[in-house]
Design a protein around this motif. Structure first.
Motif, PDB file in Angstrom:
ATOM      1  N   THR A 289       0.873  -1.171   0.000  1.00 39.36           N
ATOM      2  CA  THR A 289       0.000   0.000   0.000  1.00 39.36           C
ATOM      3  C   THR A 289       0.904   1.213   0.000  1.00 39.36           C
ATOM      4  O   THR A 289       1.769   1.351   0.861  1.00 39.36           O
ATOM      5  CB  THR A 289      -0.926   0.012   1.223  1.00 39.36           C
ATOM      6  OG1 THR A 289      -1.802  -1.118   1.129  1.00 39.36           O
ATOM      7  CG2 THR A 289      -1.747   1.280   1.280  1.00 39.36           C
ATOM      8  N   GLN A 290       0.706   2.081  -0.991  1.00 37.63           N
ATOM      9  CA  GLN A 290       1.584   3.224  -1.167  1.00 37.63           C
ATOM     10  C   GLN A 290       0.792   4.521  -1.174  1.00 37.63           C
ATOM     11  O   GLN A 290      -0.323   4.566  -1.709  1.00 37.63           O
ATOM     12  CB  GLN A 290       2.362   3.092  -2.476  1.00 37.63           C
ATOM     13  CG  GLN A 290       3.234   1.850  -2.490  1.00 37.63           C
ATOM     14  CD  GLN A 290       3.964   1.660  -3.789  1.00 37.63           C
ATOM     15  OE1 GLN A 290       3.403   1.825  -4.859  1.00 37.63           O
ATOM     16  NE2 GLN A 290       5.236   1.300  -3.693  1.00 37.63           N
TER      17      GLN A 290
ATOM     18  N   GLY B 234      -5.081   1.431   5.289  1.00 38.96           N
ATOM     19  CA  GLY B 234      -5.173   0.003   5.544  1.00 38.96           C
ATOM     20  C   GLY B 234      -4.965  -0.810   4.289  1.00 38.96           C
ATOM     21  O   GLY B 234      -5.072  -0.303   3.179  1.00 38.96           O
ATOM     22  N   THR B 235      -4.670  -2.083   4.502  1.00 37.54           N
ATOM     23  CA  THR B 235      -4.482  -3.035   3.419  1.00 37.54           C
ATOM     24  C   THR B 235      -5.355  -4.234   3.722  1.00 37.54           C
ATOM     25  O   THR B 235      -5.496  -4.626   4.873  1.00 37.54           O
ATOM     26  CB  THR B 235      -3.002  -3.482   3.340  1.00 37.54           C
ATOM     27  OG1 THR B 235      -2.175  -2.330   3.266  1.00 37.54           O
ATOM     28  CG2 THR B 235      -2.763  -4.358   2.120  1.00 37.54           C
ATOM     29  N   GLY B 236      -5.934  -4.836   2.686  1.00 33.10           N
ATOM     30  CA  GLY B 236      -6.785  -5.987   2.929  1.00 33.10           C
ATOM     31  C   GLY B 236      -6.833  -6.934   1.755  1.00 33.10           C
ATOM     32  O   GLY B 236      -6.364  -6.635   0.666  1.00 33.10           O
TER      33      GLY B 236
ATOM     34  N   ASP C 176      -8.911  -7.169   6.815  1.00 38.60           N
ATOM     35  CA  ASP C 176      -8.211  -5.892   6.665  1.00 38.60           C
ATOM     36  C   ASP C 176      -7.360  -5.611   7.890  1.00 38.60           C
ATOM     37  O   ASP C 176      -7.636  -6.075   8.980  1.00 38.60           O
ATOM     38  CB  ASP C 176      -9.209  -4.732   6.518  1.00 38.60           C
ATOM     39  CG  ASP C 176      -9.972  -4.780   5.211  1.00 38.60           C
ATOM     40  OD1 ASP C 176      -9.373  -5.151   4.192  1.00 38.60           O
ATOM     41  OD2 ASP C 176     -11.166  -4.429   5.213  1.00 38.60           O
ATOM     42  N   ARG C 177      -6.373  -4.779   7.690  1.00 38.58           N
ATOM     43  CA  ARG C 177      -5.585  -4.268   8.796  1.00 38.58           C
ATOM     44  C   ARG C 177      -5.149  -2.858   8.433  1.00 38.58           C
ATOM     45  O   ARG C 177      -5.202  -2.452   7.283  1.00 38.58           O
ATOM     46  CB  ARG C 177      -4.388  -5.140   9.084  1.00 38.58           C
ATOM     47  CG  ARG C 177      -3.335  -5.076   7.983  1.00 38.58           C
ATOM     48  CD  ARG C 177      -2.164  -5.914   8.335  1.00 38.58           C
ATOM     49  NE  ARG C 177      -1.035  -5.536   7.508  1.00 38.58           N
ATOM     50  CZ  ARG C 177       0.093  -6.170   7.516  1.00 38.58           C
ATOM     51  NH1 ARG C 177       0.253  -7.205   8.299  1.00 38.58           N
ATOM     52  NH2 ARG C 177       1.087  -5.787   6.765  1.00 38.58           N
ATOM     53  N   GLY C 178      -4.713  -2.109   9.407  1.00 35.55           N
ATOM     54  CA  GLY C 178      -4.258  -0.759   9.118  1.00 35.55           C
ATOM     55  C   GLY C 178      -4.194   0.069  10.370  1.00 35.55           C
ATOM     56  O   GLY C 178      -4.338  -0.435  11.485  1.00 35.55           O
ATOM     57  N   GLY C 179      -3.985   1.356  10.176  1.00 30.99           N
ATOM     58  CA  GLY C 179      -3.898   2.243  11.310  1.00 30.99           C
ATOM     59  C   GLY C 179      -3.606   3.665  10.905  1.00 30.99           C
ATOM     60  O   GLY C 179      -3.605   4.013   9.722  1.00 30.99           O
TER      61      GLY C 179
END
Length: 129
Positions: free
Chosen positions: A46-47, A109-111, A116-119
């Motif tokens: 993820t960019q 986030g990326t999923g 999904d996960r992120g912050g």
């Protein structure tokens, strides 16, 4: 009349001039963007990047999934959590670029199909485009 110099110029000089002209053409806008990886998941990255906007920043997001073997998505939210954008890439591809305006940090986030996960990412940690 000796035509060797003209023939040599046409054979060697014209292609060199054309090649120089083609190399000086501007690159596409997406290729010129400097992307900053903020998350990795199963080979996908993820960019994000930012550009100044009145009162805040325009933040862009994409998924570089050239290293993944299944689809991945990225989501990007503004500091207030009132606006979100998503983008998705198939295995081996790069997603379309999405953007939003933010006055401070962002949620990234990326999923994939598993979840999904992120912050939170402070705006100082997001590089310029």
């Amino acid at each position: 009349m000796n035509r060797a110099p003209v023939t040599t110029f046409l054979r060697l000089g014209v292609p060199a001039v054309l090649a120089g002209a083609l190399l000086s053409l501007p690159a596409p806008a997406q290729a010129a963007t400097t992307w900053h990886t903020v998350d990795r998941l199963h080979g996908a990255r993820t960019q994000v990047c930012k550009t100044p906007a009145p009162g805040g920043w325009t933040v862009r997001v994409r998924v570089d999934n050239r290293g993944g073997d299944h689809w991945h998505r990225a989501h990007l939210g503004n500091r207030a959590g009132t606006r979100w954008v998503d983008t998705r890439a198939a295995a081996g591809a790069i997603s379309p670029v999405r953007s939003l305006f933010s006055t401070g940090g962002i949620s990234v986030g990326t999923g994939d199909a598993r979840g999904d996960r992120g912050g939170y990412v402070p705006m100082d940690d997001v590089g310029r485009c």
